[in-house]
Design a protein around this motif. Structure first.
Motif, PDB file in Angstrom:
ATOM      1  N   UNK A 154     -19.967  13.192  53.772  1.00  0.00           N
ATOM      2  CA  UNK A 154     -21.122  12.492  54.194  1.00  0.00           C
ATOM      3  C   UNK A 154     -22.376  13.118  53.606  1.00  0.00           C
ATOM      4  N   UNK A 155     -22.461  14.302  53.238  1.00  0.00           N
ATOM      5  CA  UNK A 155     -23.761  15.060  52.405  1.00  0.00           C
ATOM      6  C   UNK A 155     -23.510  14.473  51.220  1.00  0.00           C
ATOM      7  N   UNK A 156     -22.404  14.639  50.657  1.00  0.00           N
ATOM      8  CA  UNK A 156     -22.194  14.122  49.080  1.00  0.00           C
ATOM      9  C   UNK A 156     -22.339  12.760  49.036  1.00  0.00           C
ATOM     10  N   UNK A 157     -21.784  11.934  49.738  1.00  0.00           N
ATOM     11  CA  UNK A 157     -21.787  10.530  49.538  1.00  0.00           C
ATOM     12  C   UNK A 157     -23.069   9.768  49.871  1.00  0.00           C
ATOM     13  N   UNK A 158     -23.744   9.950  51.058  1.00  0.00           N
ATOM     14  CA  UNK A 158     -24.792   9.601  51.442  1.00  0.00           C
ATOM     15  C   UNK A 158     -26.041  10.354  51.166  1.00  0.00           C
ATOM     16  N   UNK A 159     -25.974  11.620  50.959  1.00  0.00           N
ATOM     17  CA  UNK A 159     -27.333  12.361  50.742  1.00  0.00           C
ATOM     18  C   UNK A 159     -27.258  13.033  49.399  1.00  0.00           C
ATOM     19  N   UNK A 213     -24.841  23.417  51.200  1.00  0.00           N
ATOM     20  CA  UNK A 213     -25.004  23.557  52.566  1.00  0.00           C
ATOM     21  C   UNK A 213     -26.626  24.205  53.010  1.00  0.00           C
ATOM     22  N   UNK A 214     -27.273  24.772  51.978  1.00  0.00           N
ATOM     23  CA  UNK A 214     -28.404  25.612  52.246  1.00  0.00           C
ATOM     24  C   UNK A 214     -29.476  24.272  52.271  1.00  0.00           C
ATOM     25  N   UNK A 215     -29.192  23.008  51.854  1.00  0.00           N
ATOM     26  CA  UNK A 215     -30.325  22.153  51.561  1.00  0.00           C
ATOM     27  C   UNK A 215     -30.469  21.328  52.626  1.00  0.00           C
ATOM     28  N   UNK A 216     -31.825  20.766  52.923  1.00  0.00           N
ATOM     29  CA  UNK A 216     -32.381  20.034  53.899  1.00  0.00           C
ATOM     30  C   UNK A 216     -31.372  18.905  54.075  1.00  0.00           C
ATOM     31  N   UNK A 217     -31.033  18.052  53.003  1.00  0.00           N
ATOM     32  CA  UNK A 217     -30.178  17.025  53.205  1.00  0.00           C
ATOM     33  C   UNK A 217     -28.958  17.249  53.506  1.00  0.00           C
ATOM     34  N   UNK A 218     -28.224  18.540  53.298  1.00  0.00           N
ATOM     35  CA  UNK A 218     -26.978  18.632  53.894  1.00  0.00           C
ATOM     36  C   UNK A 218     -27.094  18.904  55.441  1.00  0.00           C
ATOM     37  N   UNK A 256     -25.291  16.689  58.278  1.00  0.00           N
ATOM     38  CA  UNK A 256     -24.752  17.328  59.471  1.00  0.00           C
ATOM     39  C   UNK A 256     -25.039  16.626  60.875  1.00  0.00           C
ATOM     40  N   UNK A 257     -26.265  16.400  60.850  1.00  0.00           N
ATOM     41  CA  UNK A 257     -26.920  15.754  62.128  1.00  0.00           C
ATOM     42  C   UNK A 257     -26.423  14.341  62.036  1.00  0.00           C
ATOM     43  N   UNK A 258     -26.384  13.723  60.942  1.00  0.00           N
ATOM     44  CA  UNK A 258     -25.656  12.336  61.146  1.00  0.00           C
ATOM     45  C   UNK A 258     -24.225  12.277  61.334  1.00  0.00           C
ATOM     46  N   UNK A 259     -23.372  13.419  61.096  1.00  0.00           N
ATOM     47  CA  UNK A 259     -22.200  13.397  61.295  1.00  0.00           C
ATOM     48  C   UNK A 259     -21.905  13.403  62.955  1.00  0.00           C
ATOM     49  N   UNK A 260     -22.927  13.761  63.632  1.00  0.00           N
ATOM     50  CA  UNK A 260     -22.837  13.880  64.982  1.00  0.00           C
ATOM     51  C   UNK A 260     -23.019  12.381  65.475  1.00  0.00           C
ATOM     52  N   UNK A 261     -23.692  11.594  64.826  1.00  0.00           N
ATOM     53  CA  UNK A 261     -24.024  10.152  65.290  1.00  0.00           C
ATOM     54  C   UNK A 261     -22.730   9.530  65.126  1.00  0.00           C
ATOM     55  N   UNK A 321     -18.991   4.280  50.661  1.00  0.00           N
ATOM     56  CA  UNK A 321     -20.256   3.701  51.217  1.00  0.00           C
ATOM     57  C   UNK A 321     -21.380   4.635  51.484  1.00  0.00           C
ATOM     58  N   UNK A 322     -22.328   4.245  50.359  1.00  0.00           N
ATOM     59  CA  UNK A 322     -23.464   5.115  50.296  1.00  0.00           C
ATOM     60  C   UNK A 322     -24.627   5.003  51.199  1.00  0.00           C
ATOM     61  N   UNK A 323     -24.600   4.157  52.259  1.00  0.00           N
ATOM     62  CA  UNK A 323     -25.443   3.731  52.958  1.00  0.00           C
ATOM     63  C   UNK A 323     -25.100   4.461  54.200  1.00  0.00           C
ATOM     64  N   UNK A 324     -26.039   5.337  55.082  1.00  0.00           N
ATOM     65  CA  UNK A 324     -25.842   6.175  56.213  1.00  0.00           C
ATOM     66  C   UNK A 324     -25.084   4.986  57.350  1.00  0.00           C
ATOM     67  N   UNK A 325     -25.800   3.742  57.558  1.00  0.00           N
ATOM     68  CA  UNK A 325     -25.540   2.819  58.521  1.00  0.00           C
ATOM     69  C   UNK A 325     -24.086   2.195  58.260  1.00  0.00           C
ATOM     70  N   UNK A 326     -23.959   1.970  56.850  1.00  0.00           N
ATOM     71  CA  UNK A 326     -22.555   1.334  56.416  1.00  0.00           C
ATOM     72  C   UNK A 326     -21.650   2.513  57.097  1.00  0.00           C
ATOM     73  N   UNK A 327     -21.760   3.557  57.065  1.00  0.00           N
ATOM     74  CA  UNK A 327     -20.798   4.445  57.488  1.00  0.00           C
ATOM     75  C   UNK A 327     -20.207   4.286  58.777  1.00  0.00           C
TER      76      UNK A 327
END
Length: 174
Positions: free
Chosen positions: A9-14, A19-24, A28-33, A76-82
């Motif tokens: 998800x970090x690679x595809x969407x963000x 792993x040290x980046x803010x987007x990663x 990770x938080x979005x994966x919980x969703x 799917x590069x949009x977080x909501x399309x995931x």
């Protein structure tokens, strides 16, 4: 799934693999969703599964639906399309949690020591998970070090699993 979803998800969407980046971390938080969405898909599909007259067909369809879900993730590069692939993965999850044990208990009706047999059968779940954990890095290197590609590998393997359902003998439907 547990090992590669956040990276995928970090690679595809963000667009990060660091792993040290803010987007990663956001990924990770979005994966919980997404896992919550998957759980909702599981609950809904679990209500649909009993409507099938043929349990083997229901199981195979569930695995194919999950395979499609896994294979969709990298595209799917949009977080909501995931949400779409994770709802589909939830369908497979619902079936995988119960149906194999249903096939075993149907086969064992009338036999004693069902708990022991089910415990042994559980080994057919745990041992492949251990092997996957041990060999996942090797597979990752073969598919090009992209964690998102591991989601496609998961989809392919679920599809193979769906084909293998044909060899199950379901005593309840015989």
């Amino acid at each position: 799934m547990w090992n590669y979803t956040t990276g995928a998800i970090a690679e595809v969407v963000w667009d990060t693999t660091d792993p040290a980046s803010a987007n990663f971390q956001v990924a990770g938080n979005w994966v919980g969703v997404l896992f919550a969405v998957q759980a909702m898909g599981s609950v809904v599909w679990a209500a649909v599964l009993p409507q099938f007259k043929n349990a083997k067909l229901a199981y195979a369809i569930s695995l194919v639906i999950g395979a499609i879900g896994f294979a969709m993730v990298p595209f799917l590069h949009d977080q909501y399309l995931q949400f779409i692939p994770f709802l589909l993965i939830g369908c497979a999850w619902a079936a995988m949690l119960a149906m194999p044990f249903t096939f075993v208990t149907n086969a064992l009706q009338g036999y004693g020591h069902m708990g022991a047999y089910l415990g042994l059968f559980n080994g057919t779940i745990c041992i492949p998970q251990i092997i996957a954990a041990l060999c996942g890095g090797l597979v990752l290197s073969v598919v090009g070090h992209h964690q998102s590609t591991m989601m496609v590998v998961s989809g392919v393997l679920l599809f193979v699993g769906a084909l293998c359902v044909a060899v199950i003998r379901d005593k309840k439907n015989n």
